[in-house]
Design a protein around this motif. Sequence first.
Motif, mmCIF file in Angstrom:
data_model
loop_
_atom_site.group_PDB
_atom_site.id
_atom_site.type_symbol
_atom_site.label_atom_id
_atom_site.label_comp_id
_atom_site.label_asym_id
_atom_site.label_seq_id
_atom_site.Cartn_x
_atom_site.Cartn_y
_atom_site.Cartn_z
ATOM 1 N N VAL A 176 56.701 45.013 34.595
ATOM 2 C CA VAL A 176 55.808 43.962 35.101
ATOM 3 C C VAL A 176 54.579 44.627 35.704
ATOM 4 N N PRO A 177 53.385 44.125 35.418
ATOM 5 C CA PRO A 177 52.176 44.816 35.900
ATOM 6 C C PRO A 177 51.987 44.657 37.400
ATOM 7 N N VAL A 178 51.290 45.624 37.967
ATOM 8 C CA VAL A 178 50.841 45.581 39.357
ATOM 9 C C VAL A 178 49.317 45.599 39.328
ATOM 10 N N HIS A 179 48.693 44.779 40.168
ATOM 11 C CA HIS A 179 47.241 44.581 40.106
ATOM 12 C C HIS A 179 46.566 45.075 41.383
ATOM 13 N N THR A 180 45.310 45.431 41.238
ATOM 14 C CA THR A 180 44.445 45.761 42.371
ATOM 15 C C THR A 180 42.997 45.572 41.937
ATOM 16 N N ALA A 181 42.097 45.602 42.900
ATOM 17 C CA ALA A 181 40.659 45.471 42.630
ATOM 18 C C ALA A 181 39.941 46.701 43.169
ATOM 19 N N ALA A 182 38.815 47.053 42.539
ATOM 20 C CA ALA A 182 38.131 48.294 42.930
ATOM 21 C C ALA A 182 36.651 48.219 42.572
ATOM 22 N N TYR A 183 35.862 49.019 43.305
ATOM 23 C CA TYR A 183 34.448 49.272 43.016
ATOM 24 C C TYR A 183 34.269 50.782 42.907
ATOM 25 N N SER A 184 33.459 51.223 41.939
ATOM 26 C CA SER A 184 33.152 52.655 41.866
ATOM 27 C C SER A 184 32.117 53.048 42.921
ATOM 28 N N LYS A 185 31.247 52.108 43.289
ATOM 29 C CA LYS A 185 30.264 52.328 44.347
ATOM 30 C C LYS A 185 29.885 50.976 44.924
ATOM 31 N N GLN A 186 29.671 50.925 46.253
ATOM 32 C CA GLN A 186 29.339 49.680 46.921
ATOM 33 C C GLN A 186 27.953 49.774 47.562
ATOM 34 N N LYS A 187 27.375 48.614 47.802
ATOM 35 C CA LYS A 187 26.131 48.509 48.563
ATOM 36 C C LYS A 187 26.121 47.162 49.269
ATOM 37 N N ALA A 188 25.077 46.903 50.032
ATOM 38 C CA ALA A 188 24.984 45.640 50.762
ATOM 39 C C ALA A 188 24.917 44.476 49.783
ATOM 40 N N PRO A 189 25.454 43.318 50.154
ATOM 41 C CA PRO A 189 25.420 42.165 49.243
ATOM 42 C C PRO A 189 23.992 41.785 48.874
ATOM 43 N N SER A 190 23.830 41.280 47.649
ATOM 44 C CA SER A 190 22.515 40.807 47.209
ATOM 45 C C SER A 190 22.179 39.445 47.773
ATOM 46 N N TYR A 191 23.157 38.784 48.362
ATOM 47 C CA TYR A 191 22.953 37.404 48.796
ATOM 48 C C TYR A 191 23.856 37.163 49.992
ATOM 49 N N ALA A 192 23.345 36.426 50.963
ATOM 50 C CA ALA A 192 24.145 36.005 52.117
ATOM 51 C C ALA A 192 24.331 34.490 52.046
ATOM 52 N N PRO A 193 25.493 33.973 52.449
ATOM 53 C CA PRO A 193 25.736 32.534 52.320
ATOM 54 C C PRO A 193 24.804 31.719 53.200
ATOM 55 N N LYS A 194 24.653 30.458 52.834
ATOM 56 C CA LYS A 194 23.821 29.530 53.587
ATOM 57 C C LYS A 194 24.702 28.721 54.525
ATOM 58 N N LEU A 195 24.312 28.669 55.791
ATOM 59 C CA LEU A 195 25.090 27.956 56.794
ATOM 60 C C LEU A 195 24.843 26.457 56.696
ATOM 61 N N HIS A 196 25.914 25.676 56.940
ATOM 62 C CA HIS A 196 25.835 24.225 57.013
ATOM 63 C C HIS A 196 26.467 23.784 58.333
ATOM 64 N N LEU A 197 25.837 22.822 58.964
ATOM 65 C CA LEU A 197 26.350 22.285 60.220
ATOM 66 C C LEU A 197 27.353 21.184 59.898
ATOM 67 N N GLN A 198 28.610 21.403 60.296
ATOM 68 C CA GLN A 198 29.657 20.427 60.013
ATOM 69 C C GLN A 198 29.815 19.423 61.153
ATOM 70 N N SER A 199 29.767 19.856 62.366
ATOM 71 C CA SER A 199 29.825 18.963 63.526
ATOM 72 C C SER A 199 29.220 19.688 64.717
ATOM 73 N N ILE A 200 28.777 18.890 65.698
ATOM 74 C CA ILE A 200 28.156 19.468 66.884
ATOM 75 C C ILE A 200 28.429 18.564 68.066
ATOM 76 N N SER A 201 28.597 19.176 69.214
ATOM 77 C CA SER A 201 28.774 18.450 70.471
ATOM 78 C C SER A 201 27.869 19.121 71.502
ATOM 79 N N LYS A 202 28.115 18.787 72.783
ATOM 80 C CA LYS A 202 27.237 19.365 73.796
ATOM 81 C C LYS A 202 27.545 20.829 74.085
#
Length: 816
Positions: free
Chosen positions: A509-535
């Motif tokens: 049965v196979p065993v899995h993993t994930a890998a990068y040969s080289k990493q750098k900073a992400p090309s994109y950062a997520p956009k924040l959404h306001l879900q709820s707010i109080s005082k």
Amino acid sequence: MARHGAQTPFLLRLSLLLLLCPGGTMGCASVAVGSPIVPLGSPVTASCTIRSELCRGLERGKVRITWMLDNEPMAGSQQRGPGGTVVSNLTLPQFNYTQAKLWCWLEWNGTKQRVGMAEIRAGYLPAKPFNLSCVLNLSDYGLRCQWERGADSHLPTSVTLKCAGSRAPAVTGCTPQGDRSHCTVPRRLLQLYRQMEIWVSATNALGTAESEHLYIDPMDVAKLDPPALQSIQSIPFQTDCVALAWEVARSIAHMELQCELRYRAAEESVWALVTGINGQAGTVQHCGFLFGTQYHFQMRCRRSSARGYWSEWSPGRNYTTHEKAPSGKLDVWWSTQSAGAGGRLEVQLRWKAPRRREANGRVLGYRVTLSPRRRGRDPPTICNTTRTQCNFSAPGGTRRVYLSAYNTAGESAATEVILLERKGQPLARLWTMPGDERSLWVHWEAPPAPVAAYILEWQPVPSEPGPCSACWQMERDGAATAALIQDGIEPFQRYNISVYPIYKDAIGVPVHTAAYSKQKAPSYAPKLHLQSISKSNAELCWDPVPVEMRNGFITSYTIFWADSIAEVSSAAVNPSLRSFVIRELKPSTLYKVHIMASTAAGGTNGTSLTLVTMVLDEIEIQFLFLTLGLIFVLLILLLICFQKNGRVKKQFWPSVPDPANSSLGKWVPVELQQEYLQVPGVKEPGLATISTITVLERAAWGKEPAEGRGRPGCGWEAAEPPRGPSGSGETVQYARVVGEGYRGQQHVPPRLYLRSSSCQPLLPEPSPSPKPYQNLWFHWAAPHGCPGDGGCPEEPPATFPLLQGLRISGAEELHD
């Protein structure tokens, strides 16, 4: 006189110039230095001498000598010398200029003039030349020598190449032009086949330096012309050997030569070298070549003494070896799936192209059969392709297929493929490490059971639909615990890696993993959404960074927020989360928030989100609205109750009868229909029929009154007076009136009943009708001389028509 005084300085200057000029003074001043060229940093001495007899017009005692080194003043010591001379001596303890001018100045009557100059240079001894080498050119037999200069001495330096024979004195062989570091000794100064001494000499004002002496025979350093390859042929009978033939240049045909051969395949960059070839032979055979492979050949030679230089490599020549049927076994990987209907088996077969050493030429295609090939019979082919994969349908129960490769020379032996099931033990552990930007090391911990081989699969994420046909490799060594993946690996790309152990009778049965040969900073950062707010809290959410833009494993998300006074706070968030609640915020405050996505190689900031906290919480707002709503509903209910409910009104505002404004106050008996009472302010009342009258005795107040009965059929009876708890009469009923209707109305049953339970007289005295808001009970006053308990009844008021009728109708009885 003034004009004459103004011209005096000018005349002095002019006379000084005329006296000190070389023609006019005949050298009245001289400057001498210890040495015009000195080692850099050494002391320098100089003197300036003024001869008074040659400098006519100078007054004694007024001459002053000063020094200038370029533009820098120097202090010297001045003294008188013999013969009326004035001498100034200057000593510079350390001269740090490579070249400078030393000036002697004469100051007379406030005017300064340069009278002498000496130029001084400083530097070092010439550096020793090195790396001397010489080559004899056989075309003109000139000996070309070259060397390397040392450090700059800052002084003019002459360089010459010296040479000397075994019996001849040293001579200048050649002089380089300009700043060059090479020159050629002509043939006339050379002694061929004899040893000569050669060296380089560099000389300046401070000394001379020589290179190491070179002792050579000019013929030993001769550079020969390269040979020319004539032909290359394969040796028959399918061997891996070739035969090469060449020809040397005529200028070196009489020499004993030593040659070298080099070759490489067309797609390779490393040369293979064959040494020890006799140049006079003209031919050579060499083995170990691959079949069906194109090679590039070159050759060079030198004198057999091995002290000379190699010739240049000959022009290259290409040759392709003959082919042979492919050999060896193919690396194969497969997957199977039952087709369901008909019991067929769907097979996907993938394999690696044979290595060049096993291909023995250019592979034309691959053939898949269900049985091996036997003599004289070829099994039916289920797949024939030029690709390295094949999908086909096989009968149910098929456990073996056979794969072979073929070229123009023949077909390889079939590789047996056993279609094993994937039910074996998996690996105990799997992890990866980067090799370089384009490779990955895969490490694993072997399972307890013995393993025959391993299959490594990798898939780029995201990927095209379907598995990558070339993204796998086989590790044939069952004892291996690591493998290097190099095919198609790119930096900043994520790969999902699977490893299958292959056992003798099953696939693990196979065993899995994930890998990068080289990493750098992400090309994109997520956009924040306001879900709820109080005082004081704000809940934010975001979408994860797409895999193709991560450029590495996201290690964390960091939330930054700052208010208007730039108080910055931050919080690290687990990369598996998609929301975060910022707590302890200030009410009614503006904040700017942004998120940073980070990998092990750096982080990227997202866009800023502006939010304003609330003054009240949602629960507080709901409670406030609920409270206001309840108050409003209560007010509405109270208003409705006060407007519609008489009982509630009577509880707060009791209703007191107003006889003057009642309908009974407007009734008039029948007997008075012809009589009109002239009472001011009283309107004509409607007439009423008086049915029963009860007359009270004046002396019997408080007693039971006598009842008078009316005509039969009137439909009423006298009511018994109510008694108190003691049985004595506390109240007296003194009148009952039943009306038969207003004038003009039809006869209707009696419907009006008037009863008074009061202990007071009916009406004490005539008085005006009370206002609608007045209570008559509280406004009547007892007459003078009457008791306050209701005595002294008076005549009924004329404004009350009913009682007026009673007074008229009962006058006889009252007087009786």
